[in-house]
Design an enzyme around this catalytic site. Structure first.
Site, PDB file in Angstrom:
ATOM      1  N   LYS A   1       0.835  -1.215   0.000  1.00 29.15           N
ATOM      2  CA  LYS A   1       0.000   0.000   0.000  1.00 29.15           C
ATOM      3  C   LYS A   1       0.867   1.261   0.000  1.00 29.15           C
ATOM      4  O   LYS A   1       0.464   2.274  -0.562  1.00 29.15           O
ATOM      5  CB  LYS A   1      -0.963   0.007   1.189  1.00 29.15           C
ATOM      6  CG  LYS A   1      -1.956  -1.138   1.162  1.00 29.15           C
ATOM      7  CD  LYS A   1      -3.369  -0.726   0.821  1.00 29.15           C
ATOM      8  CE  LYS A   1      -4.133  -1.910   0.274  1.00 29.15           C
ATOM      9  NZ  LYS A   1      -5.551  -1.929   0.350  1.00 29.15           N
TER      10      LYS A   1
ATOM     11  N   LYS B   1      -3.699  -9.969  -6.990  1.00 28.55           N
ATOM     12  CA  LYS B   1      -5.034 -10.340  -6.544  1.00 28.55           C
ATOM     13  C   LYS B   1      -6.082  -9.335  -7.023  1.00 28.55           C
ATOM     14  O   LYS B   1      -5.804  -8.151  -7.180  1.00 28.55           O
ATOM     15  CB  LYS B   1      -5.077 -10.508  -5.025  1.00 28.55           C
ATOM     16  CG  LYS B   1      -5.086  -9.246  -4.238  1.00 28.55           C
ATOM     17  CD  LYS B   1      -5.502  -9.473  -2.790  1.00 28.55           C
ATOM     18  CE  LYS B   1      -5.741  -8.108  -2.158  1.00 28.55           C
ATOM     19  NZ  LYS B   1      -6.793  -8.031  -1.203  1.00 28.55           N
TER      20      LYS B   1
ATOM     21  N   LYS C   1     -10.779  -4.442  -4.733  1.00 30.70           N
ATOM     22  CA  LYS C   1     -11.836  -3.438  -4.882  1.00 30.70           C
ATOM     23  C   LYS C   1     -11.295  -2.148  -5.442  1.00 30.70           C
ATOM     24  O   LYS C   1     -11.964  -1.432  -6.162  1.00 30.70           O
ATOM     25  CB  LYS C   1     -12.357  -3.024  -3.492  1.00 30.70           C
ATOM     26  CG  LYS C   1     -13.180  -3.983  -2.780  1.00 30.70           C
ATOM     27  CD  LYS C   1     -13.755  -3.252  -1.568  1.00 30.70           C
ATOM     28  CE  LYS C   1     -13.555  -4.040  -0.313  1.00 30.70           C
ATOM     29  NZ  LYS C   1     -12.436  -3.581   0.501  1.00 30.70           N
TER      30      LYS C   1
HETATM   31  P1  ATP Z   1      -8.731  -2.996  -1.223  1.00 26.01           P
HETATM   32  O1  ATP Z   1      -8.631  -2.982  -2.717  1.00 26.01           O
HETATM   33  O2  ATP Z   1      -9.496  -1.840  -0.674  1.00 26.01           O
HETATM   34  O3  ATP Z   1      -7.451  -3.265  -0.520  1.00 26.01           O
HETATM   35  P2  ATP Z   1      -9.633  -5.702  -1.134  1.00 26.01           P
HETATM   36  O4  ATP Z   1     -10.446  -6.048  -2.324  1.00 26.01           O
HETATM   37  O5  ATP Z   1      -8.235  -6.180  -1.085  1.00 26.01           O
HETATM   38  O6  ATP Z   1      -9.720  -4.173  -0.865  1.00 26.01           O
HETATM   39  P3  ATP Z   1     -10.271  -6.106   1.641  1.00 26.01           P
HETATM   40  O7  ATP Z   1     -11.276  -5.185   2.230  1.00 26.01           O
HETATM   41  O8  ATP Z   1      -8.833  -5.836   1.928  1.00 26.01           O
HETATM   42  O9  ATP Z   1     -10.459  -6.234   0.080  1.00 26.01           O
HETATM   43  O10 ATP Z   1     -10.596  -7.600   2.068  1.00 26.01           O
HETATM   44  C1  ATP Z   1     -11.870  -8.109   2.410  1.00 26.01           C
HETATM   45  C2  ATP Z   1     -11.819  -9.612   2.533  1.00 26.01           C
HETATM   46  O11 ATP Z   1     -11.748 -10.207   1.232  1.00 26.01           O
HETATM   47  C3  ATP Z   1     -10.611 -10.145   3.276  1.00 26.01           C
HETATM   48  O12 ATP Z   1     -10.974 -11.281   4.026  1.00 26.01           O
HETATM   49  C4  ATP Z   1      -9.648 -10.522   2.183  1.00 26.01           C
HETATM   50  O13 ATP Z   1      -8.745 -11.505   2.592  1.00 26.01           O
HETATM   51  C5  ATP Z   1     -10.618 -11.051   1.132  1.00 26.01           C
HETATM   52  N1  ATP Z   1     -10.083 -10.868  -0.211  1.00 26.01           N
HETATM   53  C6  ATP Z   1      -9.713  -9.699  -0.765  1.00 26.01           C
HETATM   54  N2  ATP Z   1      -9.310  -9.872  -2.030  1.00 26.01           N
HETATM   55  C7  ATP Z   1      -9.430 -11.210  -2.271  1.00 26.01           C
HETATM   56  C8  ATP Z   1      -9.151 -12.013  -3.401  1.00 26.01           C
HETATM   57  N3  ATP Z   1      -8.709 -11.487  -4.516  1.00 26.01           N
HETATM   58  N4  ATP Z   1      -9.371 -13.341  -3.323  1.00 26.01           N
HETATM   59  C9  ATP Z   1      -9.852 -13.883  -2.175  1.00 26.01           C
HETATM   60  N5  ATP Z   1     -10.136 -13.171  -1.069  1.00 26.01           N
HETATM   61  C10 ATP Z   1      -9.927 -11.846  -1.096  1.00 26.01           C
END
Ligand code: ATP
Ligand code: LTN
Length: 329
Positions: free
Chosen positions: A113, A195, A198
């Site tokens: 980040k 990965k 969002k």
């Molecule tokens: P950001 O882009 O804001 O960092 P994010 O999509 O990575 O968001 P988080 O809010 O960090 O999402 O994570 C929410 C939940 O979803 C957590 O339990 C995280 O481990 C899971 N998660 C996030 N991205 C993935 C993914 N690509 N595959 C599986 N699980 C995920």
């Protein structure tokens, strides 16, 4: 016997992706039958990046509506907004004083980040895992269902808890992660080596839970693959196709070999279309429920007020114990 306790949360940074759903939320739904569940919207964590206030408010309510439409049932689980339970911020300060700079600087999420938001490497981003530890430890959680990327944060949570317990006696339960075997790490459709997230800025990389069916179909049609044209699971050499196999497998319950068999002799075009169709089908009921919930802010408020009251009952007990032990009057 008392039910075991589950706590998990998602940051209110935007619309949920298919990765969030398959890796985390869809497991939450199954767990609420057998556990005492606390599901939180981590809006304090969201402050570690810059947000427009109105957008943050909307994202928070959207996320609540998505939890509910994904099947999290307020009659079975406590659903709340992190900022409405002040004990989270209070315990964070205390735990900050039991966490070392050295351990925080090893966190890969902090490194990722910081690279992504080089103009805003704030200290909240650095101490992010301490707030997450407070979230978990306040509820004496036994299990924390998250995706693979959060494993390191669970480890530091256990380290902080253990350190505190060693000094003051048993105060916090040491939580275990619950990381699914399938779909723990769904990758981006355009960049299948990182990965799906969002907040990705790459167009068509993430599938959002409230994407219209034709948008979902187009995103899958454009998904990056390889030139072999054989549906075969091989993360190293075929990250794109392997990711599609994982998505298809997570939704249909089929193993990788079964998916390979089903599409033997068929090209990528057919396969992508089939994956898109199963995602569209899976999300259909969720999407229609979401539309009706988001049009009903009074109902959403009822849910989060009730959830915060219930959460605070439990959180306050842990915080009082901590304050007593460390000598805060
Ligand atoms: P950001 O882009 O804001 O960092 P994010 O999509 O990575 O968001 P988080 O809010 O960090 O999402 O994570 C929410 C939940 O979803 C957590 O339990 C995280 O481990 C899971 N998660 C996030 N991205 C993935 C993914 N690509 N595959 C599986 N699980 C995920
Ligand atoms: N950091 C988590 C979101 C989160 C969380 C938690 C998850 C905040 N507090 C407590 C589990 C338990 C993430 O998914 N990025």
């Amino acid at each position: 016997m008392d039910k075991k306790v589950i706590l998990s949360g998602v940051q209110s940074t935007g619309n949920l992706t298919l990765g969030n759903y398959l890796g985390a939320i869809s497991n939450w739904k199954k767990m609420q039958e057998d556990y005492e569940c606390y599901y939180m919207i981590a809006n304090l964590h969201t402050l570690t990046i810059r947000n427009n206030p109105e957008t943050l408010r909307n994202n928070t309510l959207n996320l609540l509506a998505l939890y509910l439409s994904a099947g999290i049932d307020p009659k079975k689980s406590h659903i709340f907004i992190q900022s409405q339970v002040p004990e989270h911020a209070e315990l964070t300060w205390v735990l900050n004083c039991y966490t070392y700079m050295g351990e925080l600087s090893r966190m890969t999420q902090f490194k990722d980040k910081s690279a992504k938001h080089a103009d805003n490497i704030n200290s909240g981003l650095f101490t992010y895992p301490v707030l997450m530890a407070a979230d978990i430890l306040l509820y004496q959680a036994d299990l924390v269902p998250v995706g693979e990327d959060q494993r390191q944060h669970l480890e530091i949570t256990r380290d902080i808890a253990e350190r505190f317990n060693n000094i003051y006696g048993q105060t916090f339960k040491l939580p275990e992660g619950y990381i699914p075997k399938v779909a723990a790490r769904i990758m981006g459709l355009q960049e299948p080596t990182s990965k799906m997230s969002k907040s990705s800025s790459i167009p068509n990389d993430s599938v959002f839970l409230n994407d219209e069916p034709d948008v979902i179909m187009n995103k899958f049609k454009r998904a990056v693959t390889d030139s072999e044209n054989v549906v075969r699971y091989d993360v190293e050499n075929k990250p794109g196709i392997s990711n599609l196999i994982s998505i298809y497998g997570a939704i249909t319950g089929k193993k990788n070999e079964e998916v390979e068999e089903e599409f033997a002799g068929k090209g990528y075009g057919d396969f992508k279309k089939k994956v898109a169709e199963c995602v569209i089908e899976e999300l259909k009921p969720l999407q229609s429920e979401y539309k009706s919930l988001i049009a009903n802010p009074d109902y959403l408020k009822e849910i989060y007020v009730e959830g915060a009251n219930k959460a605070e009952e439990k959180a306050a007990k842990t915080l009082k114990d901590v304050y007593d032990k460390i000598g805060l009057i």
